[in-house]
Design a protein around this motif. Structure first.
Motif, short mmCIF file in Angstrom:
data_model
loop_
_atom_site.label_atom_id
_atom_site.label_comp_id
_atom_site.label_asym_id
_atom_site.label_seq_id
_atom_site.Cartn_x
_atom_site.Cartn_y
_atom_site.Cartn_z
N PHE A 71 -5.89 -12.29 -13.30
CA PHE A 71 -5.84 -10.97 -12.67
C PHE A 71 -6.01 -11.11 -11.15
O PHE A 71 -6.69 -12.02 -10.69
N ARG A 77 -1.01 -5.91 1.02
CA ARG A 77 0.07 -4.94 0.80
C ARG A 77 0.79 -4.63 2.11
O ARG A 77 0.15 -4.40 3.15
N VAL A 120 -6.59 -5.52 0.03
CA VAL A 120 -7.28 -4.82 -1.05
C VAL A 120 -8.12 -5.83 -1.82
O VAL A 120 -7.58 -6.83 -2.31
N MET A 122 -10.08 -6.16 -5.10
CA MET A 122 -10.08 -5.41 -6.34
C MET A 122 -11.49 -5.05 -6.78
O MET A 122 -12.45 -5.76 -6.46
N PRO A 123 -11.59 -4.01 -7.57
CA PRO A 123 -12.93 -3.55 -7.97
C PRO A 123 -13.78 -4.62 -8.63
O PRO A 123 -14.99 -4.63 -8.48
N TRP A 124 -13.11 -5.51 -9.38
CA TRP A 124 -13.89 -6.53 -10.08
C TRP A 124 -14.14 -7.77 -9.22
O TRP A 124 -14.72 -8.73 -9.69
N GLU A 132 -10.66 -1.47 0.18
CA GLU A 132 -9.45 -1.87 0.88
C GLU A 132 -9.61 -1.59 2.36
O GLU A 132 -10.33 -0.69 2.77
N PRO A 281 2.92 7.16 -9.49
CA PRO A 281 2.28 5.87 -9.25
C PRO A 281 3.30 4.76 -9.05
O PRO A 281 4.46 4.88 -9.45
N TRP A 282 2.81 3.66 -8.49
CA TRP A 282 3.69 2.52 -8.27
C TRP A 282 3.91 1.75 -9.57
O TRP A 282 2.98 1.51 -10.33
N ALA B 6 -2.73 8.30 -14.16
CA ALA B 6 -2.33 6.93 -13.89
C ALA B 6 -2.04 6.82 -12.42
O ALA B 6 -1.37 7.65 -11.85
N GLY B 7 -2.58 5.80 -11.79
CA GLY B 7 -2.34 5.71 -10.36
C GLY B 7 -2.58 4.33 -9.82
O GLY B 7 -2.69 3.38 -10.57
N GLU B 8 -2.71 4.23 -8.51
CA GLU B 8 -2.92 2.95 -7.88
C GLU B 8 -4.41 2.67 -7.73
O GLU B 8 -5.25 3.41 -8.23
N ILE B 9 -4.71 1.63 -7.04
CA ILE B 9 -6.11 1.24 -6.86
C ILE B 9 -6.85 2.36 -6.13
O ILE B 9 -6.39 2.84 -5.09
N TRP B 16 -14.74 3.27 -9.55
CA TRP B 16 -14.05 2.50 -10.57
C TRP B 16 -14.94 1.74 -11.52
O TRP B 16 -14.55 1.34 -12.58
N ARG B 17 -16.15 1.52 -11.18
CA ARG B 17 -16.89 0.51 -11.93
C ARG B 17 -17.21 0.95 -13.36
O ARG B 17 -17.04 0.19 -14.30
N ARG B 22 -10.98 -4.57 -16.58
CA ARG B 22 -9.89 -4.85 -15.65
C ARG B 22 -8.54 -4.76 -16.34
O ARG B 22 -7.54 -4.41 -15.75
N ARG B 23 -8.53 -5.05 -17.65
CA ARG B 23 -7.25 -4.97 -18.35
C ARG B 23 -6.76 -3.52 -18.39
O ARG B 23 -5.62 -3.22 -18.08
N PHE B 25 -7.61 -1.19 -16.43
CA PHE B 25 -7.35 -0.75 -15.07
C PHE B 25 -5.94 -1.12 -14.65
O PHE B 25 -5.20 -0.32 -14.09
N LEU B 26 -5.57 -2.35 -14.95
CA LEU B 26 -4.24 -2.79 -14.55
C LEU B 26 -3.15 -2.10 -15.33
O LEU B 26 -2.10 -1.76 -14.81
#
Lengths: 496, 115
Positions: A71, A77, A120, A122-124, A132, A281-282, B6-9, B16-17, B22-23, B25-26
């Motif tokens: 991950f 970006r 960015v 990531m949160p984890w 970010e 969303p992307w 559904a969106g981006e980071i 988020w925590r 993470r799965r 989330f992605l």
């Protein structure tokens, strides 16, 4: 090709089509990693008046996994903004572009791009605690290389487009713009039923009229340009912690690039101003880690899906393409009596390819490459995910070999990838069995260590035809070929 | 009505925590806890749903009223009826996707789209 036009859908969307990805320890700036992601395949240097450019509606990302779990932990970006400085003109430029200045109605340069670079975490990514940060905005891209009257000092323009950016604890050197293509391969040979010119006489089809062994290859990607996203980053801003040495899994980073588009596009009719707008969303439309994965391993029915999924999917629905790839099955058929050992292995009960899985999906554990027993770029977890894995504790070599690890140069692909690495030949030899003996009971055929594309004179030849314009410093890929020089195909550095 | 996003980071690290792998989330970026607030922050969406939930036949009027109440529509809003039976509708605006489940709204949209 490495990843040019490699899947049906992305071949129709070149601005989002990643072509090559490079990751290496910078040879000239100690302690930094250079990451290069190329987009837009096969740019004709004279392709005007609308010369090539990044897309405003594409999110370009370079992802880094520093924990080996497949991950992203960090992402860089790029978002572009394009303006018409002279909207009434049909030309790319109305006069010579002599300096790199912000967009202005008084500029000679009509079609101009700027961009924002965001890091960015990531949160984890607990090491960085998430979040970010914009490293730079309004960053200037150079124009395309039009010709000596339009871009008379192209090198100067490109140099001015190398920006040092930073915010908070992070910094980077960045470039985004046109460069000369650096990848080389003989596409005509590959896609004409694998009729390698140097070995044409051994081909089942007889190679064709007048073809015989020993013929030189043709560099299909010579004399064209690409668009490059390049970063140079202090290594301690990428690894999860300071590694104790090359054997520490913390030294290994996995890199891949993605391009994403928003989920919905609506075309406006002319009465509504024309053009499009995007929403939602992307959604990922392109992915590239190791060279040639989607090009040569993934079946055509799965290529578009592969582009849309994350690397962790490679250990799931796509694993069969790595474990029992098609190309090794084809080689003994295309070249009868040349790959007999490979043919026997293919039909054995245990015919999977752990070497291909190691190269592409997990990295190579220490002790596997017997001539270089301490080498490793293993991810430390065994998670199978296609990424370009770089051991950042292995310094660049002063005497590089374009065959990378096959040439016992541990600083080259598949340990990261440098701009001059002959990845097509390395991959061809690997699938032909040259690396299988390291992880299975197998003796490689002699041809597995000899096949190549005939584009270099040997491992120390770093100047395959069409790639002679590599730079010794950032962004390493050469000055793009100018439109005016085409079809003379002379690098602008030689004939501006 | 159920909503989902559904969106981006997310830009704020505090959001988020909790409750995220993470799965997940992605794959989808699903935030159940934040969904209602996000849905109501999209101009017009929540009001439109409330209006049509009563099977109001005049959808055009409902949309206009919703926009008036929620302020100007700064970005286009696109609806995709995915399943008329369950009323699953994706609403796209900006970089967001909100999934609502409203059979009544789905019926209204389909009725309005009928030639």
């Amino acid at each position: 090709m490495s990843s040019h036009r490699e899947a049906p859908e992305i071949s129709k969307d070149p601005v989002a089509d990643s072509t090559d990805l490079y990751a290496f320890m910078s040879p000239d700036v100690a302690g930094t990693v250079t990451l290069i992601a190329n987009y837009i395949p096969l740019e004709a240097p004279d392709g005007g008046p609308n010369f090539y450019e990044f897309a405003d509606d594409v999110l370009y990302t370079i992802n880094i996994d520093n924990t080996g779990d497949g991950f992203p932990d960090i992402a860089y970006r790029f978002r572009f903004t394009t303006v018409n400085n002279i909207p009434g003109s049909f030309l790319y430029n109305d006069g010579p572009i002599t300096s790199l200045t912000p967009p202005s109605p008084t500029s000679n340069w009509n079609r101009q791009q700027t961009y924002t670079l965001t890091r960015v975490d990531m949160p984890w990514n607990r090491w960085r605690n998430g979040g970010e940060i914009v490293l730079g905005s309004g960053l200037l891209s150079p124009p395309c290389n039009i010709g000596p009257l339009s871009t008379p000092n192209y090198t100067g323009l490109a140099n001015a487009a190398v920006h040092s950016v930073g915010a908070g604890p992070f910094s980077a050197k960045v470039f985004a713009g046109q460069r000369a293509e650096g990848f080389y391969v003989d596409l005509g040979a590959v896609f004409d039923l694998g009729d390698l010119r140097g070995f044409a006489g051994d081909h089942a089809g007889g190679g064709g009229p007048g073809l015989m062994n020993g013929m030189p290859g043709v560099n299909s990607t010579a004399d064209v340009n690409v668009h490059t996203l390049a970063l140079q980053i202090p290594v301690d801003q990428l690894t999860r912690s300071k590694p104790s040495g090359p054997g520490d899994p913390a030294a290994v980073i996995g890199v891949w690039t993605t391009a994403s588009r928003q989920r919905v596009r609506v075309r406006r009719d002319g009465d509504d101003g024309g053009g499009n707008f995007e929403s939602g969303p992307w959604s990922q439309v392109s992915r590239l880690g190791n060279p040639l994965t989607n090009e040569l391993l993934i079946g055509i029915g799965d290529k578009d899906r592969w582009n849309a999924l994350p690397p962790t999917s490679d250990g799931g629905p796509f694993l069969g393409y790595f474990a029992t790839p098609l190309l090794p099955q084809l080689l003994p058929v295309l070249y009868p009596n040349v790959f007999d050992n490979l043919a026997a292995y293919n039909t054995s009960a245990h015919n999977v390819r752990p070497d291909i899985e190691a190269i592409f999906l997990t990295g190579i554990p220490a002790g596997v490459i017997t001539p270089a027993p301490t080498f490793t770029n293993y991810n430390g977890t065994g998670v199978k995910a296609d990424m370009l894995r770089l051991n950042t504790a292995i310094p660049p070599t002063s005497s590089p070999n374009n065959l990378g690890l096959l040439g016992l140069d541990v600083a080259g692909w598949p340990n990261g990838r440098r701009v001059f690495d002959d990845v097509a030949t390395i991959a061809l030899r690997a699938v032909a069995g040259a690396t299988l003996g390291f992880v299975a009971s197998f003796t490689a055929d002699g041809a597995a260590g000899a096949v190549d594309f005939g584009l270099t004179t040997g491992g120390t030849d770093l100047s395959a035809k069409g790639t002679e314009s590599y730079l010794n410093n950032f962004p390493y890929l050469g000055t793009p070929y100018s439109g005016y020089s085409n079809p003379a195909k002379t690098p602008v550095s030689v004939a501006p | 009505m159920d909503t989902d996003q559904a969106g981006e980071i997310p830009s704020h690290p505090a959001s988020w925590r909790e409750g995220l792998s993470r799965r997940n989330f992605l794959r989808r970026g699903t935030f159940t806890a934040a969904a209602v607030a996000v849905a109501s922050s999209v101009p017009g969406i929540s009001t439109l749903v409330a209006t049509t939930a009563a099977d109001t036949p005049a959808v055009d009027t409902g949309v206009t009223d919703a926009a008036d109440e929620a302020g100007p529509l700064t970005e286009p809003l696109i609806a995709q009826v995915k399943d008329a039976g369950t009323g699953e509708i994706s609403l796209f605006q900006g970089e967001r996707e909100v999934v609502v489940h409203s059979p009544a709204l789905a019926r209204s949209l389909m009725s309005a789209a009928r030639p």
